[in-house]
Every structure is written in C-alpha cells, then in structure tokens.
Scaffold this motif. Structure first.
Motif: not given
Length: 56
Positions: A2-6, A8-11, A16-21
């Motif tokens: 499930q994808k959740t957003r904060d 500001q609409g960001k996932f 422990a470490e986001p997968r944003d690289a």
C-alpha cells in the motif's frame, strides 16, 4: 504494498532507508521488454542487486 502519502502528497515508507536513489542501465530494448513482462519485476531486480552487493 500500500502506498501512503503525507500532508504534502509525497509518498512515505516504513523502511529504515527510503528507496529514492535511481540507477540507470543501458540494455537492449528486447531484454527490457522481457524483464518488464515478469510479474513484480522491479522488486525481483532489486533483490538480485542486493544479493550482488552483499556477496562482494
């Protein structure tokens, strides 16, 4: 998953470490098409990459 957003609409994630690289590879278009035909291919490729770096 499930994808959740904060607010500001960001996932967000509970990892422990986001997968944003990002990683970019040049491969043949026919190979990319075959990879993308595999169900849940992104997670499978990540697992293979994690195995590769752990074995080094």
């Amino acid at each position: 998953m499930q994808k959740t957003r904060d607010e500001q609409g960001k996932f967000t994630t509970d990892r422990a470490e986001p997968r944003d690289a990002k990683l970019s590879l040049r491969i043949e278009p026919s190979v990319l098409k075959k990879i993308q035909a595999i169900p849940d291919w992104q997670e499978k490729v990540r697992s293979l990459l994690y195995e590769l770096v752990e074995s080094e």
